[in-house]
Design a protein around this motif. Structure first.
Motif, PDB file in Angstrom:
ATOM      1  N   GLY A 165      -2.288   3.894  -2.633  1.00  9.27           N
ATOM      2  CA  GLY A 165      -1.244   4.791  -2.154  1.00  9.27           C
ATOM      3  C   GLY A 165      -0.046   4.894  -3.065  1.00  9.27           C
ATOM      4  O   GLY A 165       0.993   5.429  -2.672  1.00  9.27           O
ATOM      5  N   LEU A 166      -0.179   4.397  -4.300  1.00 11.82           N
ATOM      6  CA  LEU A 166       0.936   4.453  -5.246  1.00 11.82           C
ATOM      7  C   LEU A 166       0.886   5.745  -6.059  1.00 11.82           C
ATOM      8  O   LEU A 166      -0.202   6.238  -6.377  1.00 11.82           O
ATOM      9  CB  LEU A 166       0.908   3.258  -6.199  1.00 11.82           C
ATOM     10  CG  LEU A 166       1.579   1.971  -5.702  1.00 11.82           C
ATOM     11  CD1 LEU A 166       0.937   1.470  -4.413  1.00 11.82           C
ATOM     12  CD2 LEU A 166       1.514   0.890  -6.767  1.00 11.82           C
ATOM     13  N   ARG A 167       2.056   6.245  -6.395  1.00 13.26           N
ATOM     14  CA  ARG A 167       2.161   7.442  -7.226  1.00 13.26           C
ATOM     15  C   ARG A 167       3.089   7.169  -8.400  1.00 13.26           C
ATOM     16  O   ARG A 167       4.142   6.548  -8.226  1.00 13.26           O
ATOM     17  CB  ARG A 167       2.701   8.630  -6.422  1.00 13.26           C
ATOM     18  CG  ARG A 167       1.821   9.036  -5.261  1.00 13.26           C
ATOM     19  CD  ARG A 167       2.337  10.290  -4.565  1.00 13.26           C
ATOM     20  NE  ARG A 167       3.673  10.121  -4.031  1.00 13.26           N
ATOM     21  CZ  ARG A 167       4.763  10.665  -4.537  1.00 13.26           C
ATOM     22  NH1 ARG A 167       4.695  11.433  -5.633  1.00 13.26           N
ATOM     23  NH2 ARG A 167       5.951  10.466  -3.983  1.00 13.26           N
ATOM     24  N   LEU A 168       2.708   7.624  -9.588  1.00 11.02           N
ATOM     25  CA  LEU A 168       3.549   7.499 -10.777  1.00 11.02           C
ATOM     26  C   LEU A 168       3.664   8.859 -11.447  1.00 11.02           C
ATOM     27  O   LEU A 168       2.640   9.508 -11.721  1.00 11.02           O
ATOM     28  CB  LEU A 168       2.970   6.492 -11.773  1.00 11.02           C
ATOM     29  CG  LEU A 168       3.017   5.019 -11.352  1.00 11.02           C
ATOM     30  CD1 LEU A 168       1.760   4.636 -10.581  1.00 11.02           C
ATOM     31  CD2 LEU A 168       3.196   4.102 -12.554  1.00 11.02           C
ATOM     32  N   GLN A 183       0.822  -1.207   0.000  1.00  6.93           N
ATOM     33  CA  GLN A 183       0.000   0.000   0.000  1.00  6.93           C
ATOM     34  C   GLN A 183       0.862   1.266   0.000  1.00  6.93           C
ATOM     35  O   GLN A 183       0.503   2.290   0.598  1.00  6.93           O
ATOM     36  CB  GLN A 183      -0.930   0.014   1.226  1.00  6.93           C
ATOM     37  CG  GLN A 183      -1.847  -1.191   1.328  1.00  6.93           C
ATOM     38  CD  GLN A 183      -3.112  -1.034   0.489  1.00  6.93           C
ATOM     39  OE1 GLN A 183      -3.964  -0.220   0.798  1.00  6.93           O
ATOM     40  NE2 GLN A 183      -3.209  -1.820  -0.561  1.00  6.93           N
ATOM     41  N   SER A 184       1.982   1.173  -0.707  1.00  6.95           N
ATOM     42  CA  SER A 184       2.890   2.313  -0.741  1.00  6.95           C
ATOM     43  C   SER A 184       3.898   2.119  -1.868  1.00  6.95           C
ATOM     44  O   SER A 184       4.339   0.998  -2.141  1.00  6.95           O
ATOM     45  CB  SER A 184       3.646   2.434   0.593  1.00  6.95           C
ATOM     46  OG  SER A 184       4.593   3.474   0.549  1.00  6.95           O
ATOM     47  N   GLY A 185       4.266   3.216  -2.505  1.00  5.60           N
ATOM     48  CA  GLY A 185       5.308   3.133  -3.524  1.00  5.60           C
ATOM     49  C   GLY A 185       5.261   4.324  -4.465  1.00  5.60           C
ATOM     50  O   GLY A 185       4.210   4.919  -4.699  1.00  5.60           O
ATOM     51  N   SER A 186       6.425   4.662  -5.002  1.00  2.00           N
ATOM     52  CA  SER A 186       6.533   5.760  -5.962  1.00  2.00           C
ATOM     53  C   SER A 186       7.340   5.282  -7.159  1.00  2.00           C
ATOM     54  O   SER A 186       8.402   4.676  -6.996  1.00  2.00           O
ATOM     55  CB  SER A 186       7.227   6.970  -5.308  1.00  2.00           C
ATOM     56  OG  SER A 186       7.388   8.021  -6.247  1.00  2.00           O
ATOM     57  N   ILE A 187       6.823   5.549  -8.354  1.00  2.00           N
ATOM     58  CA  ILE A 187       7.512   5.193  -9.588  1.00  2.00           C
ATOM     59  C   ILE A 187       7.713   6.474 -10.395  1.00  2.00           C
ATOM     60  O   ILE A 187       6.745   7.195 -10.670  1.00  2.00           O
ATOM     61  CB  ILE A 187       6.713   4.169 -10.402  1.00  2.00           C
ATOM     62  CG1 ILE A 187       6.544   2.864  -9.607  1.00  2.00           C
ATOM     63  CG2 ILE A 187       7.398   3.893 -11.745  1.00  2.00           C
ATOM     64  CD1 ILE A 187       5.619   1.853 -10.276  1.00  2.00           C
ATOM     65  N   VAL A 188       8.967   6.748 -10.732  1.00  3.48           N
ATOM     66  CA  VAL A 188       9.289   7.908 -11.565  1.00  3.48           C
ATOM     67  C   VAL A 188       9.941   7.381 -12.840  1.00  3.48           C
ATOM     68  O   VAL A 188      10.939   6.655 -12.779  1.00  3.48           O
ATOM     69  CB  VAL A 188      10.234   8.888 -10.855  1.00  3.48           C
ATOM     70  CG1 VAL A 188      10.504  10.097 -11.755  1.00  3.48           C
ATOM     71  CG2 VAL A 188       9.642   9.336  -9.523  1.00  3.48           C
ATOM     72  N   ALA A 206       9.841  11.524  -6.218  1.00  2.00           N
ATOM     73  CA  ALA A 206       9.828  10.247  -5.500  1.00  2.00           C
ATOM     74  C   ALA A 206       9.572  10.421  -4.016  1.00  2.00           C
ATOM     75  O   ALA A 206       9.136   9.483  -3.338  1.00  2.00           O
ATOM     76  CB  ALA A 206      11.160   9.533  -5.709  1.00  2.00           C
ATOM     77  N   SER A 207       9.812  11.602  -3.495  1.00  2.00           N
ATOM     78  CA  SER A 207       9.814  11.829  -2.057  1.00  2.00           C
ATOM     79  C   SER A 207       8.429  12.183  -1.515  1.00  2.00           C
ATOM     80  O   SER A 207       7.500  12.495  -2.262  1.00  2.00           O
ATOM     81  CB  SER A 207      10.783  12.969  -1.718  1.00  2.00           C
ATOM     82  OG  SER A 207      10.202  14.228  -2.068  1.00  2.00           O
ATOM     83  N   ASP A 208       8.333  12.180  -0.186  1.00  2.00           N
ATOM     84  CA  ASP A 208       7.086  12.563   0.475  1.00  2.00           C
ATOM     85  C   ASP A 208       6.757  14.039   0.282  1.00  2.00           C
ATOM     86  O   ASP A 208       5.624  14.455   0.526  1.00  2.00           O
ATOM     87  CB  ASP A 208       7.175  12.247   1.976  1.00  2.00           C
ATOM     88  CG  ASP A 208       7.136  10.745   2.246  1.00  2.00           C
ATOM     89  OD1 ASP A 208       6.746   9.994   1.330  1.00  2.00           O
ATOM     90  OD2 ASP A 208       7.505  10.332   3.357  1.00  2.00           O
ATOM     91  N   ALA A 209       7.741  14.830  -0.140  1.00  2.00           N
ATOM     92  CA  ALA A 209       7.466  16.240  -0.443  1.00  2.00           C
ATOM     93  C   ALA A 209       6.491  16.375  -1.600  1.00  2.00           C
ATOM     94  O   ALA A 209       5.837  17.407  -1.759  1.00  2.00           O
ATOM     95  CB  ALA A 209       8.759  16.974  -0.769  1.00  2.00           C
ATOM     96  N   SER A 260       3.896  14.176  -2.039  1.00  2.00           N
ATOM     97  CA  SER A 260       2.944  13.132  -1.650  1.00  2.00           C
ATOM     98  C   SER A 260       1.554  13.270  -2.273  1.00  2.00           C
ATOM     99  O   SER A 260       0.792  12.297  -2.312  1.00  2.00           O
ATOM    100  CB  SER A 260       2.808  13.091  -0.122  1.00  2.00           C
ATOM    101  OG  SER A 260       2.377  14.352   0.374  1.00  2.00           O
ATOM    102  N   PHE A 261       1.205  14.457  -2.781  1.00  4.71           N
ATOM    103  CA  PHE A 261      -0.106  14.649  -3.409  1.00  4.71           C
ATOM    104  C   PHE A 261       0.044  14.923  -4.903  1.00  4.71           C
ATOM    105  O   PHE A 261      -0.806  15.548  -5.531  1.00  4.71           O
ATOM    106  CB  PHE A 261      -0.858  15.791  -2.716  1.00  4.71           C
ATOM    107  CG  PHE A 261      -2.358  15.712  -2.882  1.00  4.71           C
ATOM    108  CD1 PHE A 261      -3.065  14.565  -2.542  1.00  4.71           C
ATOM    109  CD2 PHE A 261      -3.074  16.785  -3.388  1.00  4.71           C
ATOM    110  CE1 PHE A 261      -4.436  14.484  -2.701  1.00  4.71           C
ATOM    111  CE2 PHE A 261      -4.460  16.720  -3.545  1.00  4.71           C
ATOM    112  CZ  PHE A 261      -5.143  15.569  -3.198  1.00  4.71           C
ATOM    113  N   ILE A 262       1.138  14.432  -5.474  1.00  4.15           N
ATOM    114  CA  ILE A 262       1.402  14.604  -6.909  1.00  4.15           C
ATOM    115  C   ILE A 262       1.470  13.233  -7.564  1.00  4.15           C
ATOM    116  O   ILE A 262       2.303  12.407  -7.190  1.00  4.15           O
ATOM    117  CB  ILE A 262       2.722  15.363  -7.147  1.00  4.15           C
ATOM    118  CG1 ILE A 262       2.664  16.759  -6.514  1.00  4.15           C
ATOM    119  CG2 ILE A 262       3.014  15.469  -8.640  1.00  4.15           C
ATOM    120  CD1 ILE A 262       3.969  17.529  -6.598  1.00  4.15           C
ATOM    121  N   THR A 263       0.600  12.989  -8.521  1.00  2.00           N
ATOM    122  CA  THR A 263       0.645  11.740  -9.264  1.00  2.00           C
ATOM    123  C   THR A 263       0.111  11.959 -10.677  1.00  2.00           C
ATOM    124  O   THR A 263      -0.698  12.863 -10.912  1.00  2.00           O
ATOM    125  CB  THR A 263      -0.134  10.612  -8.553  1.00  2.00           C
ATOM    126  OG1 THR A 263       0.189   9.353  -9.163  1.00  2.00           O
ATOM    127  CG2 THR A 263      -1.636  10.849  -8.606  1.00  2.00           C
TER     128      THR A 263
END
Length: 261
Positions: free
Chosen positions: A176-179, A132-137, A240-243, A245-248
Motif C-alpha cells: 500500500g505504499l506509494r512513491l 501497510q500504508s504510506g506516501s513518499i514524495v 501525498a494525498s488520497d486524491a 491514491s492510484f498514482i505511484t
C-alpha cells in the motif's frame, strides 16, 4: 490530509518552507527535519499560529548521516505515533561546469541529493510497511530528466532519485505504499528569505542568477515566467494525498513546460 503526520526534510526554507505550510493549511501535523534549527523553528511558529488544528515540531537532522537519520525517524514515529508521509526535499548544488568543480563539491552533491533520499527512505520504509500504508514524495529536478548544463553531478543524482523511487514503488506497492517525484523548475527565493547559511542560495547561487540570466530562463519556459515555491508545494500535497491514491512511480514536472517529458 487533516491529522496526517508528515515529515519534510529541509522544511525551513524556500521550497521546503512552502511545502511545510501547504500541508499545515490542510490540517496536517508536520515535522520539520532541519540542519538549521532556527529556520525550522521560524516556520513551525507560522504553522502553530494557524489555529486550524495543524501542528509543527522541529527535529535536528543531517540526512547525509545514516545513523542520525535512523534515530530521527525512530524519534518521530514515537512522538507522532506514526509517519504517514515523507517528503525528501533536501537538495544542493552550485552551477559550474563539470571540470570546474572540485571533488569535494561532487561528493557533497551526491551526499545531499542522493544519499540523503536513500537514507530517509531506508529509515521510514520498515515502519510504513508494517502499517501497510504510506506516501513518499521526493523532490527531483528536470535536470534529472534531461541533463542540465553546469549541473552534471546534480543531474545524475536527481536522475538517481527518480529511478530509486520507481524501483521501491515496484517493491512496496503490495504493502500500500506509494512513491512519486516532483521536478521543480528554477525557484529563486527573495534575498530576504535566505536565512539559512547552509542554503545553496547563501553560497553563490544568487550571484549566478542575475536578472539578465533570469530573463533568459523565463524565455525558455513556454509559460514565460518563473514558478513559485507554492506551486511546487501544491503538487507535493496532491501526490501525498488520497486524491492521488492510484498514482505511484510517477514523475511530475512543475516547471512551466520546460521539458514536457
Amino acid at each position: 490530509m487533516k491529522g496526517k503526520n508528515v515529515v519534510v526534510t529541509g522544511g525551513g526554507t524556500n521550497i521546503g518552507r512552502a511545502i511545510t505550510l501547504a500541508f499545515a493549511v490542510e490540517g496536517s501535523n508536520v515535522a520539520i527535519a532541519e540542519l538549521n534549527r532556527t529556520a525550522g523553528e521560524q516556520v513551525a511558529a507560522e504553522v502553530n499560529a494557524m489555529d486550524n488544528g495543524a501542528t509543527a515540531i522541529v527535529v535536528d537532522a543531517d540526512v547525509t548521516d545514516k545513523a542520525r537519520t535512523d534515530a530521527m525517524m525512530a524519534e518521530l514515529v514515537s512522538r507522532l505515533g506514526g509517519v504517514d508521509v515523507l517528503v525528501n526535499n533536501v537538495g544542493w548544488t552550485i552551477d559550474r561546469l563539470f571540470v570546474e568543480k572540485s571533488r569535494d563539491e561532487h561528493v557533497k552533491e551526491v551526499d545531499l541529493n542522493l544519499w540523503g533520499a536513500i537514507n530517509c527512505i531506508n529509515a521510514v520504509l520498515p515502519h510504513m510497511i508494517d502499517r501497510q500504508s504510506g506516501s513518499i514524495v521526493s523532490i527531483s529536478s528536470d535536470a534529472g530528466r534531461m541533463g542540465e548544463y553546469r549541473e552534471a553531478v546534480y543531474s545524475a543524482c536527481k536522475a538517481g532519485v527518480i529511478a530509486l523511487s520507481k524501483s521501491i514503488a515496484r517493491e512496496t506497492g503490495r504493502y500500500g505504499l506509494r512513491l512519486n517525484m516532483v521536478c521543480p523548475g528554477l525557484v529563486v527565493p527573495a534575498q530576504q528569505d535566505v536565512s539559512n547559511p547552509d542554503s545553496m542560495w547563501a553560497q553563490g547561487m544568487q550571484d549566478i542568477f542575475t536578472e539578465d540570466v533570469l530573463e533568459r530562463v523565463r524565455r525558455a519556459y513556454p509559460l514565460r515566467r518563473m514558478g513559485t515555491a507554492q506551486e511546487v508545494a501544491n503538487a507535493v500535497v496532491f501526490l501525498a494525498s488520497d486524491a492521488a491514491s492510484f498514482i505511484t512511480g510517477q514523475t511530475l514536472s512543475v516547471s512551466g513546460g520546460y521539458t514536457m517529458m
